[in-house]
Design a protein around this motif. Structure first.
Motif, mmCIF file in Angstrom:
data_model
loop_
_atom_site.group_PDB
_atom_site.id
_atom_site.type_symbol
_atom_site.label_atom_id
_atom_site.label_comp_id
_atom_site.label_asym_id
_atom_site.label_seq_id
_atom_site.Cartn_x
_atom_site.Cartn_y
_atom_site.Cartn_z
ATOM 1 N N TYR A 78 -2.685 -13.425 91.890
ATOM 2 C CA TYR A 78 -1.673 -12.640 92.599
ATOM 3 C C TYR A 78 -1.384 -13.230 93.983
ATOM 4 N N PRO A 79 -0.176 -13.048 94.487
ATOM 5 C CA PRO A 79 0.141 -13.457 95.858
ATOM 6 C C PRO A 79 -0.378 -12.407 96.844
ATOM 7 N N LEU A 80 -1.667 -12.418 97.073
ATOM 8 C CA LEU A 80 -2.305 -11.373 97.869
ATOM 9 C C LEU A 80 -1.981 -11.504 99.352
ATOM 10 N N GLU A 81 -1.724 -10.360 99.979
ATOM 11 C CA GLU A 81 -1.487 -10.313 101.416
ATOM 12 C C GLU A 81 -2.414 -9.347 102.132
ATOM 13 N N THR A 82 -3.012 -8.411 101.357
ATOM 14 C CA THR A 82 -3.813 -7.350 101.963
ATOM 15 C C THR A 82 -5.157 -7.244 101.268
ATOM 16 N N VAL A 83 -6.218 -7.183 102.069
ATOM 17 C CA VAL A 83 -7.567 -7.034 101.531
ATOM 18 C C VAL A 83 -8.325 -6.016 102.364
ATOM 19 N N LYS A 84 -9.106 -5.203 101.687
ATOM 20 C CA LYS A 84 -10.030 -4.278 102.348
ATOM 21 C C LYS A 84 -11.442 -4.773 102.077
ATOM 22 N N ILE A 85 -12.248 -4.892 103.120
ATOM 23 C CA ILE A 85 -13.610 -5.402 102.985
ATOM 24 C C ILE A 85 -14.595 -4.282 103.266
ATOM 25 N N GLY A 86 -15.499 -4.045 102.313
ATOM 26 C CA GLY A 86 -16.523 -3.037 102.486
ATOM 27 C C GLY A 86 -17.899 -3.669 102.566
ATOM 28 N N MET A 87 -18.848 -3.144 101.788
ATOM 29 C CA MET A 87 -20.225 -3.629 101.824
ATOM 30 C C MET A 87 -20.306 -5.086 101.378
ATOM 31 N N LEU A 88 -20.864 -5.917 102.232
ATOM 32 C CA LEU A 88 -21.126 -7.311 101.879
ATOM 33 C C LEU A 88 -22.617 -7.514 101.644
ATOM 34 N N GLY A 89 -23.452 -7.183 102.618
ATOM 35 C CA GLY A 89 -24.864 -6.992 102.320
ATOM 36 C C GLY A 89 -25.820 -8.128 102.600
ATOM 37 N N THR A 90 -25.367 -9.387 102.554
ATOM 38 C CA THR A 90 -26.263 -10.509 102.847
ATOM 39 C C THR A 90 -25.477 -11.592 103.590
ATOM 40 N N PRO A 91 -26.162 -12.413 104.391
ATOM 41 C CA PRO A 91 -25.475 -13.528 105.047
ATOM 42 C C PRO A 91 -24.818 -14.487 104.063
ATOM 43 N N ALA A 92 -25.446 -14.718 102.901
ATOM 44 C CA ALA A 92 -24.853 -15.620 101.904
ATOM 45 C C ALA A 92 -23.539 -15.063 101.381
ATOM 46 N N THR A 93 -23.508 -13.749 101.138
ATOM 47 C CA THR A 93 -22.266 -13.113 100.693
ATOM 48 C C THR A 93 -21.199 -13.214 101.763
ATOM 49 N N ILE A 94 -21.586 -12.970 103.003
ATOM 50 C CA ILE A 94 -20.638 -13.033 104.114
ATOM 51 C C ILE A 94 -20.041 -14.431 104.231
ATOM 52 N N SER A 95 -20.859 -15.445 104.094
ATOM 53 C CA SER A 95 -20.373 -16.821 104.161
ATOM 54 C C SER A 95 -19.374 -17.104 103.045
ATOM 55 N N THR A 96 -19.681 -16.628 101.838
ATOM 56 C CA THR A 96 -18.795 -16.835 100.693
ATOM 57 C C THR A 96 -17.462 -16.142 100.892
ATOM 58 N N VAL A 97 -17.500 -14.906 101.368
ATOM 59 C CA VAL A 97 -16.277 -14.137 101.575
ATOM 60 C C VAL A 97 -15.455 -14.730 102.715
ATOM 61 N N ALA A 98 -16.114 -15.147 103.777
ATOM 62 C CA ALA A 98 -15.388 -15.746 104.896
ATOM 63 C C ALA A 98 -14.641 -17.003 104.458
ATOM 64 N N ALA A 99 -15.276 -17.811 103.620
ATOM 65 C CA ALA A 99 -14.618 -19.026 103.131
ATOM 66 C C ALA A 99 -13.389 -18.688 102.302
ATOM 67 N N ALA A 100 -13.500 -17.656 101.464
ATOM 68 C CA ALA A 100 -12.359 -17.261 100.639
ATOM 69 C C ALA A 100 -11.228 -16.712 101.497
ATOM 70 N N LEU A 101 -11.563 -15.934 102.518
ATOM 71 C CA LEU A 101 -10.530 -15.390 103.397
ATOM 72 C C LEU A 101 -9.791 -16.510 104.126
ATOM 73 N N LYS A 102 -10.531 -17.521 104.553
ATOM 74 C CA LYS A 102 -9.925 -18.616 105.312
ATOM 75 C C LYS A 102 -9.113 -19.574 104.445
ATOM 76 N N SER A 103 -9.214 -19.422 103.122
ATOM 77 C CA SER A 103 -8.513 -20.334 102.226
ATOM 78 C C SER A 103 -7.030 -20.003 102.079
ATOM 79 N N GLN A 104 -6.598 -18.884 102.651
ATOM 80 C CA GLN A 104 -5.186 -18.519 102.557
ATOM 81 C C GLN A 104 -4.801 -17.686 103.778
ATOM 82 N N GLN A 105 -3.506 -17.449 103.919
ATOM 83 C CA GLN A 105 -2.997 -16.587 104.973
ATOM 84 C C GLN A 105 -2.988 -15.134 104.485
ATOM 85 N N TRP A 106 -3.354 -14.212 105.364
ATOM 86 C CA TRP A 106 -3.337 -12.783 105.047
ATOM 87 C C TRP A 106 -2.480 -12.051 106.065
ATOM 88 N N ARG A 107 -1.759 -11.070 105.602
ATOM 89 C CA ARG A 107 -1.024 -10.193 106.519
ATOM 90 C C ARG A 107 -1.942 -9.115 107.073
#
Length: 274
Positions: A78-107
């Protein structure tokens, strides 16, 4: 066959699964559905309350590669523009999610900054808190801390609405994000008061308290409702106002259970007077 209707906005939640359904991705998806957006989810962890241990959390993180795979699929589909972030829980998860967020532009990146999970060891929880503040908070366009999280992020004690207003200003200063700081039932008074601050506009979002005990899923629902409204084109202030009304109605129509807490019912919001 061609579509004859307007496609809904697509909104992603990156959150944990909470087995009783009161919070996490389950609450987010119900909120998205009620507010007319197409909700999709990437699960970060599995949380199950333990009825044999005073209903404390049992916390199991999802493997980071599995999280990355979920996000790759969602972001490619999908051409995603909006994401809600809740429980991440570990530094490894946070690193993974941060990389995915930085891979595209978000509104819109709406962060519900879940800093502590009761099922974690204190040291692991502290590492997670620090990673969240370092890697995810700077990416957020909206942040929705509860009372405890607002104290942690602002570095101050919050005992009053005036304190909450100051905390919201401080959190905006360090993050650059729109802040919706939740006082809820934890501050004295007849009303549950949250504070909206975007750097210019400071507004109290107030509604009569429904009981004097926090309800499971209220914070998740508020953040998810803000994300849903933003994905439909609302301004941050409009989204916050709508979300406040939505969660208040959901709390009023709460679900009771055998657990020592009730849960928001998002489906109860439709048609219930404010």
């Amino acid at each position: 066959m061609s579509l004859t209707h307007s496609a809904p906005a697509v909104t992603l939640t990156i959150a944990g699964s909470e087995a009783t359904g009161g919070a996490g991705a389950q609450a987010d998806l119900r909120t998205f559905q009620e507010l007319g957006v197409f909700g999709i989810a990437a699960l970060t962890c599995i949380v199950s309350f333990d009825p044999k241990d005073n209903w404390n959390h049992r916390f199991v993180p999802v493997d980071p590669q599995v999280i990355a795979d979920q996000l790759e699929a969602a972001q490619t589909c999908y051409p995603l523009e909006t994401v809600k972030i809740g429980m991440l829980g570990t530094p490894a998860t946070i690193s993974t999610v941060a990389a995915a967020l930085k891979s595209q532009q978000w509104r819109n990146i709406v962060l519900d900054p879940v800093l502590i999970c009761k099922g974690q060891e204190p040291g692991a929880a502290l590492d997670t808190d620090q990673a969240l503040k370092a890697s995810i908070l700077p990416l957020a366009t909206v942040v929705t801390p509860n009372h405890f999280e607002a104290e942690s992020l602002s570095g101050m004690t919050i005992n009053s609405i005036e304190d909450l207003q100051e905390a919201a200003k401080r959190i905006h200063e360090i993050s650059g994000a729109v802040v919706v700081a939740k006082g809820g039932v934890r501050l004295e008074g007849e009303n549950a008061v949250d504070v909206y601050f975007d750097g210019t506009t400071l507004e109290l979002l107030s509604a009569p308290k429904v009981g004097d005990v926090a309800v499971s899923g209220a914070g998740c629902t508020l953040a998810a409702a803000i994300a849903a409204e933003l994905s439909k084109g609302a301004s941050p202030l409009e989204a916050a106002r709508t979300a406040k009304a939505f969660v208040t109605k959901g709390i009023r129509n709460r679900m009771s259970s055998k657990a020592p807490f009730d849960a928001v019912w998002q489906g109860g919001a439709a048609g219930i007077p404010a």
